[in-house]
Motif scaffolding. Structure first.
Motif, short mmCIF file in Angstrom:
data_model
loop_
_atom_site.label_atom_id
_atom_site.label_comp_id
_atom_site.label_asym_id
_atom_site.label_seq_id
_atom_site.Cartn_x
_atom_site.Cartn_y
_atom_site.Cartn_z
N SER A 26 -2.55 -11.87 -9.46
CA SER A 26 -2.23 -10.49 -9.14
C SER A 26 -3.50 -9.66 -9.03
O SER A 26 -4.47 -9.89 -9.75
CB SER A 26 -1.31 -9.90 -10.22
OG SER A 26 -1.12 -8.51 -10.03
N THR A 27 -3.48 -8.70 -8.12
CA THR A 27 -4.57 -7.73 -7.96
C THR A 27 -3.96 -6.35 -7.77
O THR A 27 -2.99 -6.19 -7.02
CB THR A 27 -5.45 -8.08 -6.75
OG1 THR A 27 -6.07 -9.35 -6.96
CG2 THR A 27 -6.54 -7.03 -6.58
N LEU A 28 -4.52 -5.36 -8.44
CA LEU A 28 -4.00 -4.00 -8.37
C LEU A 28 -5.15 -3.02 -8.18
O LEU A 28 -6.16 -3.09 -8.88
CB LEU A 28 -3.23 -3.64 -9.64
CG LEU A 28 -2.70 -2.21 -9.73
CD1 LEU A 28 -1.63 -1.96 -8.67
CD2 LEU A 28 -2.13 -1.93 -11.12
N ILE A 29 -5.00 -2.11 -7.22
CA ILE A 29 -5.95 -1.01 -7.00
C ILE A 29 -5.21 0.27 -7.35
O ILE A 29 -4.25 0.65 -6.67
CB ILE A 29 -6.44 -0.98 -5.54
CG1 ILE A 29 -7.07 -2.32 -5.15
CG2 ILE A 29 -7.44 0.14 -5.34
CD1 ILE A 29 -7.46 -2.40 -3.69
N ASP A 30 -5.63 0.95 -8.42
CA ASP A 30 -4.91 2.13 -8.88
C ASP A 30 -5.46 3.40 -8.25
O ASP A 30 -6.32 3.36 -7.36
CB ASP A 30 -4.94 2.21 -10.41
CG ASP A 30 -6.37 2.27 -10.96
OD1 ASP A 30 -7.29 2.55 -10.18
OD2 ASP A 30 -6.54 2.03 -12.17
N ARG A 31 -4.97 4.54 -8.76
CA ARG A 31 -5.35 5.84 -8.17
C ARG A 31 -6.83 6.16 -8.36
O ARG A 31 -7.41 6.92 -7.61
CB ARG A 31 -4.50 6.96 -8.79
CG ARG A 31 -3.03 6.83 -8.48
CD ARG A 31 -2.25 7.99 -9.09
NE ARG A 31 -0.83 7.91 -8.80
CZ ARG A 31 0.04 7.27 -9.56
NH1 ARG A 31 -0.37 6.65 -10.66
NH2 ARG A 31 1.32 7.24 -9.24
N GLN A 32 -7.44 5.60 -9.42
CA GLN A 32 -8.87 5.80 -9.65
C GLN A 32 -9.74 4.81 -8.89
O GLN A 32 -10.93 4.69 -9.14
CB GLN A 32 -9.17 5.69 -11.15
CG GLN A 32 -8.69 6.86 -11.98
CD GLN A 32 -7.19 6.85 -12.21
OE1 GLN A 32 -6.61 5.77 -12.35
NE2 GLN A 32 -6.56 8.01 -12.26
N ARG A 33 -9.10 4.07 -7.98
CA ARG A 33 -9.77 3.08 -7.13
C ARG A 33 -10.40 1.96 -7.95
O ARG A 33 -11.40 1.36 -7.55
CB ARG A 33 -10.83 3.75 -6.25
CG ARG A 33 -10.25 4.78 -5.29
CD ARG A 33 -11.32 5.36 -4.39
NE ARG A 33 -10.75 6.35 -3.48
CZ ARG A 33 -11.45 7.03 -2.58
NH1 ARG A 33 -12.75 6.81 -2.47
NH2 ARG A 33 -10.87 7.92 -1.81
N VAL A 60 0.88 -1.18 0.00
CA VAL A 60 0.00 0.00 0.00
C VAL A 60 0.91 1.22 0.00
O VAL A 60 2.08 1.14 0.41
CB VAL A 60 -0.93 0.04 1.23
CG1 VAL A 60 -1.94 -1.09 1.19
CG2 VAL A 60 -0.11 -0.02 2.53
N ASP A 61 0.39 2.36 -0.49
CA ASP A 61 1.20 3.57 -0.48
C ASP A 61 0.34 4.79 -0.21
O ASP A 61 -0.89 4.71 -0.10
CB ASP A 61 2.01 3.71 -1.77
CG ASP A 61 1.13 3.99 -2.99
OD1 ASP A 61 -0.08 4.16 -2.82
OD2 ASP A 61 1.66 4.02 -4.11
N SER A 62 1.01 5.93 -0.09
CA SER A 62 0.33 7.17 0.26
C SER A 62 -0.48 7.75 -0.88
O SER A 62 -1.21 8.72 -0.68
CB SER A 62 1.36 8.21 0.74
OG SER A 62 2.32 8.45 -0.28
N GLN A 63 -0.38 7.19 -2.09
CA GLN A 63 -1.16 7.65 -3.24
C GLN A 63 -2.46 6.86 -3.41
O GLN A 63 -3.05 6.84 -4.48
CB GLN A 63 -0.31 7.56 -4.51
CG GLN A 63 0.94 8.41 -4.45
CD GLN A 63 1.78 8.30 -5.72
OE1 GLN A 63 1.42 7.60 -6.65
NE2 GLN A 63 2.90 9.01 -5.75
N ARG A 64 -2.86 6.18 -2.36
CA ARG A 64 -4.10 5.41 -2.33
C ARG A 64 -4.09 4.26 -3.34
O ARG A 64 -5.11 3.93 -3.95
CB ARG A 64 -5.32 6.30 -2.58
CG ARG A 64 -5.49 7.39 -1.53
CD ARG A 64 -6.71 8.25 -1.84
NE ARG A 64 -6.88 9.30 -0.83
CZ ARG A 64 -7.85 10.20 -0.87
NH1 ARG A 64 -8.73 10.17 -1.86
NH2 ARG A 64 -7.93 11.11 0.07
N CYS A 65 -2.93 3.69 -3.53
CA CYS A 65 -2.79 2.52 -4.40
C CYS A 65 -2.40 1.32 -3.54
O CYS A 65 -1.85 1.46 -2.45
CB CYS A 65 -1.73 2.75 -5.48
SG CYS A 65 -2.11 4.09 -6.62
N GLY A 66 -2.67 0.15 -4.05
CA GLY A 66 -2.34 -1.07 -3.35
C GLY A 66 -2.45 -2.27 -4.27
O GLY A 66 -2.95 -2.17 -5.40
#
Length: 322
Positions: free
Chosen positions: A303-310, A273-279
């Motif tokens: 794999s699973t990815l949550i980007d900046r647009q959620r 997870v990071d401070s840019q709301r990605c995980g």
């Protein structure tokens, strides 16, 4: 004509057995990423190696990677993909030349099904190791690099010269060195320059590394930005890492936190997870198949990815190493 149940089961069993014979055999020794001996001195482009290896390489879509040994020094790599399978998001930047790339490449030729080829040749001359690498992507795209490396008990340095597409303007000279000031403290620097380009714009960076048996703190300062990496191994099967990035191109600084967990069945889980709301996370597991006295293996990737647009996106793949 009636189909007997026993005949149907035999046909299915024979079919499954035939598929298993197409899978690669299990390697004689499988070494975990947690079980490695730290070298007495690490290369400059590996200064953040432990921390950045904890972070997952998330991908989206479906992919199949097959690596087959054809001859003694010739390998064939086949990549099949559906959808976007490249890394969709990186939670850390690379400030050093060839950072995180594989360094100990065996002599030989690696051919990709896409039409590219990588040839590597190594030779030891006195105290120097010379490594020549030539990459051919297609008829008009190529890259050639020659590296001279020298190491001692407290010092390791290298000089590399590379050129792309046989264009002199792309000539790039990079020198790297790493010196162990104390058993737990190392410092290093990198200087890169394109002598035939105008205007001349040298790339200079400085790095420092402090390491203990299960703890590592490293940092790099360059024209591109500033980076600090913290690595901590709690148990032989659990470790975490934190990376702080601040870019000189503008924008807010970012902080990423990652965890790497290994299980008794050989599977591995990496998540961040990071401070840019990605995980996101990646999960790998080797599935074993018994064939008489031989064991065959197939590596499953998820794999699973949550980007900046959620948005939540998924990836799935297989790795086969013959």
């Amino acid at each position: 004509m009636d189909i007997k149940e026993s005949v149907f089961k035999d046909d299915v069993s024979n079919f499954i057995f035939s598929l298993q014979k197409l899978l690669p055999k299990k390697k004689e020794t499988l070494t975990s990423i947690f079980e490695f001996d730290k070298p007495t001195l690490i290369r400059l482009n590996d200064v953040h190696l432990e921390a950045k290896n904890v972070f997952p390489k998330c991908f989206v879509g479906a992919k199949l990677v097959v690596l087959r040994q054809i001859m003694d020094k010739v390998k064939l790599m086949q990549n099949y993909s559906f959808g976007k399978t490249k890394e969709s998001y990186k939670c850390f930047s690379q400030l050093l030349y060839k950072e995180m790339d594989t360094k100990n490449i065996d002599d030989g030729l690696l051919i990709d099904s896409t039409g590219s080829a990588i040839a590597t040749y190594k030779e030891t001359i006195d105290d120097f190791e010379m490594r020549l690498t030539s990459k051919i992507k297609d008829i008009v795209s190529s890259e050639t690099e020659i590296v001279f490396e020298k190491d001692s008990e407290k010092f390791i340095g290298s000089i590399s010269c590379s050129m792309k597409d046989v264009d002199p303007i792309t000539l790039n000279l990079v020198t790297q060195w790493m010196y162990k000031v104390r058993p737990e403290i190392s410092i290093g620097s990198e200087l890169g320059i394109r002598p035939l380009s105008y205007p001349l714009s040298p790339e200079l960076s400085f790095s420092a590394r402090y390491e203990r048996q299960s703890f590592t703190l490293s940092s790099t300062l360059s024209r591109l930005g500033f980076q600090v990496c913290v690595f901590k191994q709690f148990t032989p099967d659990l470790r975490i890492a934190t990376i702080f990035n601040e870019s000189n191109k503008g924008g807010p600084a970012s902080v990423g936190l990652a965890l790497h967990k290994s299980y008794e069945n050989g599977s591995q889980l990496k998540m961040f997870v990071d401070s840019q709301r990605c995980g996101g996370f990646t999960y790998e597991r080797d599935v074993l198949f018994q064939e008489h006295n031989e064991v065959r293996v197939i590596r499953l990737l998820a794999s699973t990815l949550i980007d900046r647009q959620r948005r939540v996106r998924f990836g799935f793949g297989f790795n086969l190493d013959f």
